[in-house]
Motif scaffolding. Structure first.
Motif, PDB file in Angstrom:
ATOM      1  N   GLU A 191       0.855  -1.175   0.000  1.00 34.77           N
ATOM      2  CA  GLU A 191       0.000   0.000   0.000  1.00 34.77           C
ATOM      3  C   GLU A 191       0.896   1.231   0.000  1.00 34.77           C
ATOM      4  OE1 GLU A 191      -0.821  -2.266   3.167  1.00 34.77           O
ATOM      5  OE2 GLU A 191       1.300  -1.835   3.028  1.00 34.77           O
ATOM      6  N   PRO A 192       0.362   2.394  -0.329  1.00 34.12           N
ATOM      7  CA  PRO A 192       1.169   3.615  -0.242  1.00 34.12           C
ATOM      8  C   PRO A 192       1.646   3.841   1.192  1.00 34.12           C
ATOM      9  CG  PRO A 192      -0.898   4.021  -1.397  1.00 34.12           C
ATOM     10  CD  PRO A 192      -1.009   2.663  -0.779  1.00 34.12           C
ATOM     11  N   ARG A 193       2.718   4.593   1.335  1.00 32.42           N
ATOM     12  CA  ARG A 193       3.313   4.827   2.657  1.00 32.42           C
ATOM     13  C   ARG A 193       3.629   6.308   2.843  1.00 32.42           C
ATOM     14  NH1 ARG A 193       5.592  -0.239   4.597  1.00 32.42           N
ATOM     15  NH2 ARG A 193       4.659  -1.878   3.322  1.00 32.42           N
ATOM     16  N   MET A 194       3.866   6.656   4.094  1.00 34.86           N
ATOM     17  CA  MET A 194       4.484   7.934   4.457  1.00 34.86           C
ATOM     18  C   MET A 194       5.732   7.594   5.260  1.00 34.86           C
ATOM     19  SD  MET A 194       4.195  11.274   4.123  1.00 34.86           S
ATOM     20  CE  MET A 194       2.455  11.596   3.825  1.00 34.86           C
ATOM     21  N   SER A 195       6.835   8.244   4.963  1.00 33.80           N
ATOM     22  CA  SER A 195       8.107   7.877   5.591  1.00 33.80           C
ATOM     23  C   SER A 195       8.922   9.105   5.953  1.00 33.80           C
ATOM     24  CB  SER A 195       8.916   7.006   4.631  1.00 33.80           C
ATOM     25  OG  SER A 195      10.161   6.640   5.199  1.00 33.80           O
ATOM     26  N   LEU A 196       9.655   8.998   7.054  1.00 33.01           N
ATOM     27  CA  LEU A 196      10.718   9.957   7.298  1.00 33.01           C
ATOM     28  C   LEU A 196      11.779   9.799   6.216  1.00 33.01           C
ATOM     29  CD1 LEU A 196      11.290   9.701  11.170  1.00 33.01           C
ATOM     30  CD2 LEU A 196       9.657  11.129   9.923  1.00 33.01           C
ATOM     31  N   THR A 197      12.437  10.882   5.862  1.00 34.02           N
ATOM     32  CA  THR A 197      13.498  10.835   4.866  1.00 34.02           C
ATOM     33  C   THR A 197      14.813  10.388   5.510  1.00 34.02           C
ATOM     34  OG1 THR A 197      14.072  13.140   5.256  1.00 34.02           O
ATOM     35  CG2 THR A 197      12.431  12.683   3.532  1.00 34.02           C
ATOM     36  N   LEU A 198      15.775  10.059   4.666  1.00 34.20           N
ATOM     37  CA  LEU A 198      17.074   9.611   5.180  1.00 34.20           C
ATOM     38  C   LEU A 198      17.745  10.696   6.013  1.00 34.20           C
ATOM     39  CD1 LEU A 198      19.281   7.426   5.274  1.00 34.20           C
ATOM     40  CD2 LEU A 198      20.232   8.431   3.186  1.00 34.20           C
ATOM     41  N   SER A 199      17.680  11.940   5.587  1.00 33.65           N
ATOM     42  CA  SER A 199      18.340  13.004   6.353  1.00 33.65           C
ATOM     43  C   SER A 199      17.713  13.155   7.732  1.00 33.65           C
ATOM     44  CB  SER A 199      18.286  14.329   5.587  1.00 33.65           C
ATOM     45  OG  SER A 199      16.956  14.720   5.329  1.00 33.65           O
ATOM     46  N   THR A 200      16.397  12.958   7.841  1.00 38.38           N
ATOM     47  CA  THR A 200      15.734  13.022   9.143  1.00 38.38           C
ATOM     48  C   THR A 200      16.194  11.876  10.028  1.00 38.38           C
ATOM     49  OG1 THR A 200      13.793  13.959   8.032  1.00 38.38           O
ATOM     50  CG2 THR A 200      13.496  13.216  10.297  1.00 38.38           C
ATOM     51  N   LEU A 201      16.297  10.687   9.452  1.00 37.67           N
ATOM     52  CA  LEU A 201      16.744   9.518  10.210  1.00 37.67           C
ATOM     53  C   LEU A 201      18.175   9.688  10.705  1.00 37.67           C
ATOM     54  CD1 LEU A 201      15.385   6.695   7.839  1.00 37.67           C
ATOM     55  CD2 LEU A 201      14.335   7.508   9.956  1.00 37.67           C
ATOM     56  N   LEU A 202      19.063  10.135   9.817  1.00 36.77           N
ATOM     57  CA  LEU A 202      20.482  10.216  10.166  1.00 36.77           C
ATOM     58  C   LEU A 202      20.779  11.292  11.201  1.00 36.77           C
ATOM     59  CD1 LEU A 202      22.259   9.758   6.712  1.00 36.77           C
ATOM     60  CD2 LEU A 202      21.791   8.039   8.459  1.00 36.77           C
ATOM     61  N   ALA A 203      19.894  12.265  11.329  1.00 30.88           N
ATOM     62  CA  ALA A 203      20.130  13.357  12.278  1.00 30.88           C
ATOM     63  C   ALA A 203      19.868  12.959  13.726  1.00 30.88           C
ATOM     64  CB  ALA A 203      19.258  14.560  11.914  1.00 30.88           C
ATOM     65  N   ALA A 204      19.277  11.779  13.952  1.00 30.38           N
ATOM     66  CA  ALA A 204      18.956  11.347  15.316  1.00 30.38           C
ATOM     67  C   ALA A 204      20.219  11.252  16.166  1.00 30.38           C
ATOM     68  CB  ALA A 204      18.256   9.998  15.280  1.00 30.38           C
ATOM     69  N   ASP A 205      20.094  11.589  17.450  1.00 29.33           N
ATOM     70  CA  ASP A 205      21.240  11.472  18.352  1.00 29.33           C
ATOM     71  C   ASP A 205      21.668  10.020  18.521  1.00 29.33           C
ATOM     72  OD1 ASP A 205      21.334  14.190  18.717  1.00 29.33           O
ATOM     73  OD2 ASP A 205      20.235  14.182  20.603  1.00 29.33           O
ATOM     74  N   SER A 206      20.697   9.112  18.637  1.00 24.90           N
ATOM     75  CA  SER A 206      20.994   7.675  18.741  1.00 24.90           C
ATOM     76  C   SER A 206      20.182   6.944  17.684  1.00 24.90           C
ATOM     77  CB  SER A 206      20.622   7.134  20.126  1.00 24.90           C
ATOM     78  OG  SER A 206      21.420   7.719  21.135  1.00 24.90           O
ATOM     79  N   LEU A 207      20.856   6.100  16.906  1.00 27.38           N
ATOM     80  CA  LEU A 207      20.211   5.381  15.808  1.00 27.38           C
ATOM     81  C   LEU A 207      20.474   3.893  15.965  1.00 27.38           C
ATOM     82  CD1 LEU A 207      18.735   5.665  13.014  1.00 27.38           C
ATOM     83  CD2 LEU A 207      21.018   5.623  11.988  1.00 27.38           C
ATOM     84  N   TYR A 208      19.396   3.102  15.944  1.00 28.58           N
ATOM     85  CA  TYR A 208      19.493   1.649  16.090  1.00 28.58           C
ATOM     86  C   TYR A 208      18.852   0.966  14.878  1.00 28.58           C
ATOM     87  CZ  TYR A 208      20.368   2.667  21.032  1.00 28.58           C
ATOM     88  OH  TYR A 208      20.889   3.140  22.212  1.00 28.58           O
ATOM     89  N   LEU A 209      19.468  -0.117  14.434  1.00 26.51           N
ATOM     90  CA  LEU A 209      18.907  -0.970  13.392  1.00 26.51           C
ATOM     91  C   LEU A 209      18.670  -2.343  13.998  1.00 26.51           C
ATOM     92  CD1 LEU A 209      18.130  -1.477  10.419  1.00 26.51           C
ATOM     93  CD2 LEU A 209      20.525  -2.100  10.003  1.00 26.51           C
ATOM     94  N   HIS A 210      17.405  -2.755  14.054  1.00 26.61           N
ATOM     95  CA  HIS A 210      16.997  -4.010  14.696  1.00 26.61           C
ATOM     96  C   HIS A 210      16.612  -5.000  13.612  1.00 26.61           C
ATOM     97  CE1 HIS A 210      13.636  -6.057  17.321  1.00 26.61           C
ATOM     98  NE2 HIS A 210      14.588  -6.896  16.960  1.00 26.61           N
ATOM     99  N   ILE A 211      17.392  -6.087  13.465  1.00 21.54           N
ATOM    100  CA  ILE A 211      17.077  -7.118  12.478  1.00 21.54           C
ATOM    101  C   ILE A 211      17.190  -8.493  13.134  1.00 21.54           C
ATOM    102  CG2 ILE A 211      17.778  -5.744  10.492  1.00 21.54           C
ATOM    103  CD1 ILE A 211      20.357  -7.365  10.386  1.00 21.54           C
ATOM    104  N   GLU A 212      16.372  -9.415  12.647  1.00 21.27           N
ATOM    105  CA  GLU A 212      16.386 -10.783  13.163  1.00 21.27           C
ATOM    106  C   GLU A 212      16.349 -11.770  12.004  1.00 21.27           C
ATOM    107  OE1 GLU A 212      13.442 -11.451  16.180  1.00 21.27           O
ATOM    108  OE2 GLU A 212      13.994  -9.629  17.299  1.00 21.27           O
ATOM    109  N   GLY A 213      17.079 -12.886  12.164  1.00 18.50           N
ATOM    110  CA  GLY A 213      17.091 -13.931  11.156  1.00 18.50           C
ATOM    111  C   GLY A 213      18.364 -13.898  10.327  1.00 18.50           C
ATOM    112  N   ARG A 214      18.849 -15.078   9.977  1.00 17.25           N
ATOM    113  CA  ARG A 214      20.087 -15.190   9.209  1.00 17.25           C
ATOM    114  C   ARG A 214      19.928 -14.627   7.795  1.00 17.25           C
ATOM    115  NH1 ARG A 214      23.630 -18.499  11.954  1.00 17.25           N
ATOM    116  NH2 ARG A 214      24.846 -18.935  10.076  1.00 17.25           N
ATOM    117  N   THR A 215      18.728 -14.760   7.229  1.00 13.73           N
ATOM    118  CA  THR A 215      18.518 -14.246   5.881  1.00 13.73           C
ATOM    119  C   THR A 215      18.705 -12.738   5.838  1.00 13.73           C
ATOM    120  OG1 THR A 215      17.014 -16.039   5.294  1.00 13.73           O
ATOM    121  CG2 THR A 215      16.863 -14.025   3.987  1.00 13.73           C
ATOM    122  N   LYS A 216      18.123 -12.036   6.814  1.00 13.58           N
ATOM    123  CA  LYS A 216      18.276 -10.585   6.828  1.00 13.58           C
ATOM    124  C   LYS A 216      19.709 -10.181   7.117  1.00 13.58           C
ATOM    125  CE  LYS A 216      13.580  -9.006   7.734  1.00 13.58           C
ATOM    126  NZ  LYS A 216      12.720  -8.137   8.576  1.00 13.58           N
TER     127      LYS A 216
END
Length: 252
Positions: A191-216
């Motif tokens: 479906e269509p989405r609304m998203s923060l842009t990359l520059s908004t994401l990168l400006a965060a003081d703390s940034l975490y990437l949460h992934i699970e599974g060997r495939t990912k």
């Protein structure tokens, strides 16, 4: 911030992390990952409240973060001083089973975090392309930049709703733009989405990437390998972060 206890696992394709903006933390299972990630995020939020008086938190939806969100929602901190948004939202009603807002209502806001103030990335009656200015104004009214952002990653390497092949991916990845959010339609999105842009994401003081599974984990290795590009693997855009490194939290 207290560093998590790491449990090393069987070798997988190496991540190209030397001299980059990401640090990897591996865990034996999703329970220990959720515990450690919730503790780290709560600590960051407490520090932000002590420093700024309020904290701003951006969270991912999908299926992966459910355990983490439940644990975070029960952390003892001054949630009334926390603003929460999503990093992206599916353009569906907020009571729809696929709504990321509904996920937060079923998890994070079942605990003490119900005292937090939530700002939605969705507005009814409009198509997302016609709602960008409305959503951007909501985000701009908050105390930017984000203190903490927690991202997930899809099997195609997308983060937030920055999808490979997305109609607005190029402008979403443009670090020279001051755009806070963008509408997104993509072959990999139902479906269509609304998203923060990359520059908004990168400006965060703390940034975490949460992934699970060997495939990912293998997908992430491909995305971060030399020669890969963010247009093909949007998660690679996180390599452009400056300042404190982002942290990858992974379990098999």
């Amino acid at each position: 911030m207290k560093m998590p206890t790491e449990t090393r696992l069987a070798p997988l394709p190496q991540l190209a992390l030397a001299d980059t903006a990401l640090i990897e933390h591996d865990y034996a299972d999703s329970h220990s990952l959720a515990d450690e990630l919730a503790a780290a995020v709560a600590n960051d939020l407490s520090d932000a409240i002590a420093t700024r008086g309020r904290a701003l938190l951006g969270l991912a939806g999908g299926t992966t973060p459910r355990q983490f969100l439940l644990r975070l929602g029960n952390k003892r901190l001054d949630w009334a001083k926390v603003d929460v948004t999503l990093v992206d939202e599916r353009w569906v009603a907020e009571d729809d089973p696929r709504s990321n807002t509904r996920l937060l209502q079923e998890t994070l806001f079942q605990g003490m975090a119900r005292a937090a103030r939530f700002t939605s990335l969705y507005t009814p009656l409009l198509q997302p392309e016609n709602a960008e200015d409305i959503i951007a104004a909501r985000i701009r009214s908050l105390a930017l930049p984000y203190d903490v952002i927690v991202l997930g990653m899809g099997a195609d390497g997308h983060v937030a709703s920055l999808f490979p092949g997305g109609d607005n991916l190029a402008r979403a990845l443009d670090l020279g733009s001051d755009r806070l959010v963008t509408a997104m339609r993509a072959p990999g999105a139902s479906e269509p989405r609304m998203s923060l842009t990359l520059s908004t994401l990168l400006a965060a003081d703390s940034l975490y990437l949460h992934i699970e599974g060997r495939t990912k984990r293998e997908v992430l290795a491909q995305a971060l390998a030399p020669g890969a590009h963010a247009a093909q693997w949007p998660v690679r855009g996180l390599m452009q972060r400056r300042g404190e490194p982002g942290r990858i939290y992974w379990c098999p």
